[in-house]
Design a protein around this motif. Sequence first.
Motif, mmCIF file in Angstrom:
data_model
loop_
_atom_site.group_PDB
_atom_site.id
_atom_site.type_symbol
_atom_site.label_atom_id
_atom_site.label_comp_id
_atom_site.label_asym_id
_atom_site.label_seq_id
_atom_site.Cartn_x
_atom_site.Cartn_y
_atom_site.Cartn_z
ATOM 1 N N TYR A 31 19.888 42.565 -0.253
ATOM 2 C CA TYR A 31 18.728 42.732 0.628
ATOM 3 C C TYR A 31 17.623 43.529 -0.043
ATOM 4 O O TYR A 31 16.447 43.145 -0.010
ATOM 5 C CB TYR A 31 19.161 43.421 1.922
ATOM 6 C CG TYR A 31 18.000 43.874 2.775
ATOM 7 C CD1 TYR A 31 17.231 42.956 3.465
ATOM 8 C CD2 TYR A 31 17.673 45.231 2.879
ATOM 9 C CE1 TYR A 31 16.150 43.367 4.245
ATOM 10 C CE2 TYR A 31 16.612 45.653 3.651
ATOM 11 C CZ TYR A 31 15.852 44.712 4.327
ATOM 12 O OH TYR A 31 14.783 45.126 5.087
ATOM 13 N N LEU A 69 17.618 40.120 8.186
ATOM 14 C CA LEU A 69 18.897 40.768 7.908
ATOM 15 C C LEU A 69 19.648 41.061 9.199
ATOM 16 O O LEU A 69 20.871 40.865 9.282
ATOM 17 C CB LEU A 69 18.672 42.064 7.138
ATOM 18 C CG LEU A 69 19.924 42.901 6.848
ATOM 19 C CD1 LEU A 69 20.858 42.159 5.899
ATOM 20 C CD2 LEU A 69 19.541 44.265 6.280
ATOM 21 N N HIS A 100 23.321 39.676 10.061
ATOM 22 C CA HIS A 100 24.429 40.586 10.314
ATOM 23 C C HIS A 100 25.161 40.225 11.599
ATOM 24 O O HIS A 100 26.401 40.214 11.649
ATOM 25 C CB HIS A 100 23.916 42.029 10.383
ATOM 26 C CG HIS A 100 24.963 43.024 10.732
ATOM 27 N ND1 HIS A 100 24.992 43.673 11.952
ATOM 28 C CD2 HIS A 100 26.044 43.487 10.033
ATOM 29 C CE1 HIS A 100 26.029 44.483 11.981
ATOM 30 N NE2 HIS A 100 26.681 44.410 10.836
ATOM 31 N N ASN A 123 29.116 38.602 11.826
ATOM 32 C CA ASN A 123 30.083 39.236 12.724
ATOM 33 C C ASN A 123 30.604 38.239 13.741
ATOM 34 O O ASN A 123 31.793 38.250 14.080
ATOM 35 C CB ASN A 123 29.444 40.429 13.429
ATOM 36 C CG ASN A 123 29.662 41.732 12.705
ATOM 37 O OD1 ASN A 123 30.638 42.422 12.930
ATOM 38 N ND2 ASN A 123 28.756 42.053 11.793
ATOM 39 N N HIS A 155 28.990 36.538 3.369
ATOM 40 C CA HIS A 155 29.160 37.154 4.692
ATOM 41 C C HIS A 155 29.660 38.580 4.536
ATOM 42 O O HIS A 155 29.159 39.505 5.193
ATOM 43 C CB HIS A 155 30.159 36.353 5.531
ATOM 44 C CG HIS A 155 29.617 35.067 6.041
ATOM 45 N ND1 HIS A 155 30.031 34.511 7.229
ATOM 46 C CD2 HIS A 155 28.705 34.204 5.539
ATOM 47 C CE1 HIS A 155 29.401 33.368 7.442
ATOM 48 N NE2 HIS A 155 28.594 33.159 6.411
ATOM 49 N N ILE A 199 26.989 41.066 3.270
ATOM 50 C CA ILE A 199 26.029 41.455 4.297
ATOM 51 C C ILE A 199 26.675 42.410 5.299
ATOM 52 O O ILE A 199 26.095 43.435 5.671
ATOM 53 C CB ILE A 199 25.466 40.211 5.005
ATOM 54 C CG1 ILE A 199 24.481 39.495 4.066
ATOM 55 C CG2 ILE A 199 24.775 40.581 6.322
ATOM 56 C CD1 ILE A 199 24.035 38.144 4.550
ATOM 57 N N ALA A 200 27.896 42.102 5.717
ATOM 58 C CA ALA A 200 28.557 42.890 6.766
ATOM 59 C C ALA A 200 28.990 44.266 6.300
ATOM 60 O O ALA A 200 28.919 45.235 7.066
ATOM 61 C CB ALA A 200 29.768 42.124 7.301
ATOM 62 N N GLU A 247 25.319 45.368 2.436
ATOM 63 C CA GLU A 247 23.859 45.329 2.527
ATOM 64 C C GLU A 247 23.305 45.989 3.780
ATOM 65 O O GLU A 247 22.180 46.487 3.787
ATOM 66 C CB GLU A 247 23.369 43.875 2.437
ATOM 67 C CG GLU A 247 23.678 43.198 1.116
ATOM 68 C CD GLU A 247 23.092 43.933 -0.070
ATOM 69 O OE1 GLU A 247 21.951 44.429 0.036
ATOM 70 O OE2 GLU A 247 23.773 44.018 -1.111
ATOM 71 N N ILE A 248 24.072 46.001 4.832
ATOM 72 C CA ILE A 248 23.595 46.540 6.108
ATOM 73 C C ILE A 248 23.536 48.067 6.113
ATOM 74 O O ILE A 248 22.811 48.676 6.903
ATOM 75 C CB ILE A 248 24.507 46.045 7.256
ATOM 76 C CG1 ILE A 248 23.846 46.236 8.630
ATOM 77 C CG2 ILE A 248 25.859 46.718 7.204
ATOM 78 C CD1 ILE A 248 22.680 45.343 8.868
ATOM 79 N N MET A 299 19.176 49.432 11.927
ATOM 80 C CA MET A 299 20.302 48.692 11.374
ATOM 81 C C MET A 299 21.599 49.500 11.472
ATOM 82 O O MET A 299 22.670 48.943 11.705
ATOM 83 C CB MET A 299 20.042 48.307 9.925
ATOM 84 C CG MET A 299 18.979 47.236 9.725
ATOM 85 S SD MET A 299 19.510 45.598 10.322
ATOM 86 C CE MET A 299 18.909 45.660 12.006
ATOM 87 N N ARG A 341 24.909 48.176 13.353
ATOM 88 C CA ARG A 341 26.202 48.179 12.667
ATOM 89 C C ARG A 341 27.244 48.956 13.475
ATOM 90 O O ARG A 341 28.381 48.501 13.644
ATOM 91 C CB ARG A 341 26.041 48.797 11.282
ATOM 92 C CG ARG A 341 27.340 48.937 10.495
ATOM 93 C CD ARG A 341 27.069 49.442 9.098
ATOM 94 N NE ARG A 341 26.441 50.762 9.094
ATOM 95 C CZ ARG A 341 27.095 51.906 9.162
ATOM 96 N NH1 ARG A 341 28.427 51.896 9.253
ATOM 97 N NH2 ARG A 341 26.464 53.057 9.134
ATOM 98 N N ARG A 394 28.376 47.028 16.618
ATOM 99 C CA ARG A 394 29.364 46.000 16.302
ATOM 100 C C ARG A 394 30.715 46.621 15.959
ATOM 101 O O ARG A 394 31.767 46.111 16.320
ATOM 102 C CB ARG A 394 28.855 45.113 15.164
ATOM 103 C CG ARG A 394 27.885 44.023 15.636
ATOM 104 C CD ARG A 394 28.556 43.167 16.701
ATOM 105 N NE ARG A 394 27.662 42.271 17.361
ATOM 106 C CZ ARG A 394 27.742 40.934 17.254
ATOM 107 N NH1 ARG A 394 28.667 40.377 16.499
ATOM 108 N NH2 ARG A 394 26.906 40.172 17.915
#
Length: 214
Positions: free
Chosen positions: A42, A72, A76, A80, A120, A123-124, A127-128, A135, A139, A142
Amino acid sequence: MAGRSTPAEGRYGGKDAAQRQAERRARFLEAGLELFGGELGYRGTRLAALCKEAGLSSRQFYEEFHSLEDLLAELHLMVNDVAQQAVNEILPEVRDLPLAERIPRLLHAYVKGAAADRRHARIAYVEIIGVSPRMDLQRLERRAGWIDFLRTMGDDAVQRGELPPGDHRIAAAAFIGAVNGLMHDWVIGWVDASLEEIADELLQFLLGRYRITS
């Protein structure tokens, strides 16, 4: 999340405006998945590179998203949801199995859903992190959802007489922390293991915590 302008109405190439907009959005999402979830990540992705990957213009990007962070955020949630769907699909098959059989199948389903596509997982789990307060909140929300899922599973096992009573939310939070840490290190190359080995290692964590024997 809506962008700044509205695409033109009418039909073009046999597709109406809504269909064309959906296709553009899907192309930006796929481009974001490829770049954010790939070597650039990202933070290394610029709008020009994203638009080139999508084969679309910056004007079209701003018709769909306000910023790269918005893209993003949607990705994300999407990755998920893929992991959650993988777990949900197997739940009916394992619901009536003994706990020692339920846990391995659910865990392997989760790991496969979360990381079979390495983009995936990046990102999960990578990057998040630390992008912005927004963000971080998404996160953590989730993460809280997964903790609640595990707590519910624990409470159900108590009702079945498979586990002793206790605060299963604490154990769930500890386990999700272990998942995030291990998957992060796997994505960035600090852990050299297959997904099967990752799932098996996490399984040992759960089996040991609850002293479950197969």
